[in-house]
Design a protein around this motif. Structure first.
Motif, mmCIF file in Angstrom:
data_model
loop_
_atom_site.group_PDB
_atom_site.id
_atom_site.type_symbol
_atom_site.label_atom_id
_atom_site.label_comp_id
_atom_site.label_asym_id
_atom_site.label_seq_id
_atom_site.Cartn_x
_atom_site.Cartn_y
_atom_site.Cartn_z
ATOM 1 N N TRP A 68 5.796 14.948 -2.660
ATOM 2 C CA TRP A 68 5.082 15.386 -1.459
ATOM 3 C C TRP A 68 5.093 16.898 -1.280
ATOM 4 O O TRP A 68 4.437 17.413 -0.351
ATOM 5 C CB TRP A 68 5.700 14.719 -0.224
ATOM 6 C CG TRP A 68 5.521 13.229 -0.188
ATOM 7 C CD1 TRP A 68 6.304 12.287 -0.789
ATOM 8 C CD2 TRP A 68 4.482 12.511 0.479
ATOM 9 N NE1 TRP A 68 5.821 11.026 -0.530
ATOM 10 C CE2 TRP A 68 4.704 11.133 0.250
ATOM 11 C CE3 TRP A 68 3.387 12.890 1.263
ATOM 12 C CZ2 TRP A 68 3.873 10.144 0.765
ATOM 13 C CZ3 TRP A 68 2.561 11.910 1.775
ATOM 14 C CH2 TRP A 68 2.797 10.559 1.525
ATOM 15 N N PHE A 103 -5.688 12.747 5.949
ATOM 16 C CA PHE A 103 -4.485 12.190 5.322
ATOM 17 C C PHE A 103 -3.257 13.012 5.681
ATOM 18 O O PHE A 103 -2.194 12.466 6.008
ATOM 19 C CB PHE A 103 -4.666 12.134 3.809
ATOM 20 C CG PHE A 103 -3.431 11.701 3.064
ATOM 21 C CD1 PHE A 103 -2.992 10.386 3.133
ATOM 22 C CD2 PHE A 103 -2.695 12.611 2.315
ATOM 23 C CE1 PHE A 103 -1.836 9.981 2.460
ATOM 24 C CE2 PHE A 103 -1.548 12.222 1.643
ATOM 25 C CZ PHE A 103 -1.120 10.901 1.711
ATOM 26 N N LEU A 104 -3.397 14.343 5.643
ATOM 27 C CA LEU A 104 -2.279 15.226 5.997
ATOM 28 C C LEU A 104 -1.843 14.988 7.438
ATOM 29 O O LEU A 104 -0.640 14.853 7.719
ATOM 30 C CB LEU A 104 -2.678 16.686 5.800
ATOM 31 C CG LEU A 104 -1.680 17.732 6.323
ATOM 32 C CD1 LEU A 104 -0.355 17.625 5.578
ATOM 33 C CD2 LEU A 104 -2.252 19.136 6.209
ATOM 34 N N HIS A 107 -0.042 11.777 7.817
ATOM 35 C CA HIS A 107 1.303 11.861 7.254
ATOM 36 C C HIS A 107 2.238 12.620 8.193
ATOM 37 O O HIS A 107 3.393 12.217 8.394
ATOM 38 C CB HIS A 107 1.266 12.538 5.889
ATOM 39 C CG HIS A 107 2.626 12.806 5.322
ATOM 40 N ND1 HIS A 107 3.463 11.796 4.908
ATOM 41 C CD2 HIS A 107 3.319 13.968 5.139
ATOM 42 C CE1 HIS A 107 4.605 12.320 4.494
ATOM 43 N NE2 HIS A 107 4.549 13.631 4.618
ATOM 44 N N GLY A 111 3.880 9.595 8.701
ATOM 45 C CA GLY A 111 4.118 9.394 7.277
ATOM 46 C C GLY A 111 5.561 9.147 6.902
ATOM 47 O O GLY A 111 6.486 9.470 7.649
ATOM 48 N N ASN A 112 5.732 8.569 5.696
ATOM 49 C CA ASN A 112 7.047 8.289 5.147
ATOM 50 C C ASN A 112 7.138 8.941 3.770
ATOM 51 O O ASN A 112 6.510 8.485 2.815
ATOM 52 C CB ASN A 112 7.249 6.777 5.034
ATOM 53 C CG ASN A 112 8.539 6.414 4.325
ATOM 54 O OD1 ASN A 112 9.422 7.253 4.153
ATOM 55 N ND2 ASN A 112 8.647 5.177 3.892
ATOM 56 N N SER A 113 7.914 10.015 3.670
ATOM 57 C CA SER A 113 8.007 10.753 2.406
ATOM 58 C C SER A 113 8.862 10.035 1.376
ATOM 59 O O SER A 113 8.992 10.509 0.245
ATOM 60 C CB SER A 113 8.588 12.158 2.661
ATOM 61 O OG SER A 113 7.742 12.897 3.507
ATOM 62 N N LEU A 117 3.732 9.127 -3.196
ATOM 63 C CA LEU A 117 2.531 9.769 -2.677
ATOM 64 C C LEU A 117 1.267 8.998 -3.060
ATOM 65 O O LEU A 117 0.379 8.782 -2.222
ATOM 66 C CB LEU A 117 2.459 11.206 -3.205
ATOM 67 C CG LEU A 117 1.167 11.984 -2.922
ATOM 68 C CD1 LEU A 117 0.897 12.086 -1.428
ATOM 69 C CD2 LEU A 117 1.223 13.365 -3.563
ATOM 70 N N SER A 120 0.818 5.904 -0.979
ATOM 71 C CA SER A 120 0.430 6.227 0.396
ATOM 72 C C SER A 120 -1.041 6.635 0.473
ATOM 73 O O SER A 120 -1.767 6.222 1.377
ATOM 74 C CB SER A 120 1.312 7.359 0.945
ATOM 75 O OG SER A 120 2.649 6.950 1.026
ATOM 76 N N PHE A 124 -4.043 4.695 2.380
ATOM 77 C CA PHE A 124 -4.843 5.398 3.387
ATOM 78 C C PHE A 124 -6.332 5.222 3.105
ATOM 79 O O PHE A 124 -7.129 4.981 4.015
ATOM 80 C CB PHE A 124 -4.473 6.885 3.401
ATOM 81 C CG PHE A 124 -5.145 7.673 4.499
ATOM 82 C CD1 PHE A 124 -4.706 7.581 5.811
ATOM 83 C CD2 PHE A 124 -6.221 8.498 4.217
ATOM 84 C CE1 PHE A 124 -5.328 8.296 6.824
ATOM 85 C CE2 PHE A 124 -6.848 9.221 5.221
ATOM 86 C CZ PHE A 124 -6.399 9.116 6.536
#
Length: 509
Positions: A68, A103-104, A107, A111-113, A117, A120, A124
């Motif tokens: 990420w 998307f950013l 997140h 979001g879940n880092s 990636l 996710s 999305f």
């Protein structure tokens, strides 16, 4: 005076976004903090963001989290990944820059880092559009080097030992040295004794005073299982505890280590083990939890073993690879995996029991789905095997190449060893190999030229894989499947590939 510039003249209008929120000086992972440095110099090994890793913490770096990068670099990376999608999928994500921005924002808000990636981003796209991409549709090889974290390994004095963008390669070279301090420490056995038995929440304080963990061994438990440590319980056959601690912080001699507890599958039960590497612990733990599901679903699995779809027909086709018992074991285990773990690992007894109930209701349907795919794959495998025998004398080089391809695609445990989403492509891969053999008489020279390209790329992949000394690397795994798509493109173009693929693209990768 016209040549005199002030600060405002020099700063980009977009410089307001260059803050520590988007470009932090440190990256926190699993309770640890790592220094970050930024460098703008395209072509330089330091271009992009560099994570500094002390040697003793190398195995504890979470590779998924580093995918990420940092928030300020995520939008551009997502943008480039979306651009790499095949056009029929990408057209649902236009305009791509705005879609990457969405998307950013999603997140940053929810979001879940800790989730990969690519998974996710795929989820999305599926949630926001009618498109249904797979992880393999995103082509990592199209990204510039600065879209990948750079890793600088340092010793206890801060001196650089190594620097590269492949965490897997770094671990392959230095991982054993990083393990030495953890494995040689008597702390591991003390931790295992302290965490060896887990009971239901609320009972821990009746068995072990909370201070005995912290003061006698300098072990600090983090996560939901923090109050659930009791006396040793060696054999675990049911989810008889609340939740496993996510992490154990071990302080010794002024240094901090982290242990990751996991349930290890011992055949008919599980035992608790402690690992210094989170990814290893996660893989071991998944197999352990699967064992608990197998115990809890003993009766449905017994029924499934006796009622697999067209088992005798499939077993006959599988005979060149292995026995009927080996096939049955793989088939049932994959059914259990896809039934119980498709939505992730449970972390509490309530979640475990709910997943047991869900798995029980859908196991037969999933087993049938696996059976239909198996039948298609093994029919094509049988057809290809016959053609290989017929061509072996006349075209030894081509048949040896296809046989090597077949050995990689279909070891006897291919059903569990290869990713499920790739197995769906197997009939096409095997048909492409058949088309290639059918055309040899009329296009031998063309086949030989194409085979040279494949062999050169494959040799690079083999060398890079060998350097990792058994460590997994997602980029190399994806490259292996791109090689299969390249074979389709070169030898049976009419069968088509789901994404553009060429020798040049793979050379770049």
């Amino acid at each position: 005076d016209a040549l005199k510039l002030n600060k405002e003249d020099l700063l980009s209008k977009r410089a307001g976004g260059i803050t520590t929120e988007f470009y932090p000086k440190k990256l926190d992972m699993s309770g640890m903090s790592f220094d970050l440095n930024y460098h703008f110099e395209p072509g330089s090994p330091r271009d992009g963001v560099t994570l500094t890793i002390p040697l003793m913490l190398l195995n504890q770096v979470n590779a998924v989290r580093t995918e990420w990068l940092v928030p300020g670099m995520l939008k551009e990376k997502a943008h480039q990944l979306l651009k790499s999608l095949p056009q029929k999928l990408r057209r649902h994500c236009v305009p791509v820059p705005q879609f990457a921005e969405l998307f950013l924002q999603a997140h940053l808000e929810h979001g879940n880092s800790e989730k990969p990636l690519l998974e996710s981003l795929r989820d999305f796209v599926i949630a926001q559009t009618p498109a249904r991409p797979m992880v393999s549709d995103f082509r990592l090889e199209t990204l510039a080097p600065h879209h990948f974290m750079n890793f600088k390994l340092v010793d206890e004095h801060g001196r650089q030992l190594d620097m590269q963008r492949s965490l897997s390669a770094l671990k392959a070279e230095w991982g054993k040295k990083a393990q030495e301090s953890f494995k040689s420490s008597d702390v591991v056995e003390q931790v295992r004794a302290q965490v060896g038995g887990l009971t239901k929440p609320g009972k821990a304080d009746q068995n072990v005073p909370s201070s005995s963990v912290t003061h006698s061994t300098n072990v600090h438990v983090k996560g939901q299982g923090a109050a659930q440590i009791t006396a040793a319980q060696e054999q675990i056959t049911a989810w008889s505890f609340g939740s496993l601690p996510e992490m154990l912080e071990i302080r010794r001699g002024g240094q901090t280590f982290f242990g990751y507890p996991a349930l290890k599958d011992m055949g008919d039960h599980c035992e608790l083990q402690v690992y210094d590497e989170e990814t290893v612990a996660r893989a071991v733990h998944e197999n352990g939890v699967l064992r608990l599901f197998a115990i809890a679903l003993k009766e449905p699995l017994r029924y499934l073993n006796k009622n697999l779809l067209d088992f005798q027909k499939v077993a006959m086709l599988y005979m060149p690879l292995g026995t009927a018992d080996e096939l049955q074991a793989q088939w049932v285990k994959l059914t259990l995996q896809r039934s119980a773990l498709a939505a992730g690992l449970p972390i509490t007894e309530t979640e475990f029991l709910a997943k047991v109930h869900e798995a029980k209701s859908r196991m037969n349907l999933i087993a049938q789905e696996i059976g239909r795919l198996l039948m298609n794959v093994l029919i094509e495998y049988t057809n290809l095997s016959k053609k290989l025998q017929a061509c072996a004398k006349a075209f030894p080089e081509a048949t040896q190449d296809v046989q090597a391809q077949l050995m990689w695609l279909m070891p006897k445990d291919f059903l569990l060893k290869k990713p499920w989403e790739q197995l769906a492509h197997y009939p096409r891969y095997l048909k492409a190999a058949q088309v290639r053999l059918d055309r040899l008489r009329n296009s031998l020279e063309r086949d030989q030229l194409a085979m040279k390209d494949v062999a050169r790329l494959q040799l690079n992949w083999i060398r890079a894989s060998a350097q990792l000394k058994g460590y997994e690397d997602e980029s190399l795994n994806q490259f292996a499947w791109q090689l299969q798509e390249l074979r389709v493109s070169l030898f049976a173009q009419e069968l088509r590939t789901p994404m553009p693929v060429s020798v040049k693209r793979l050379e770049k990768a």
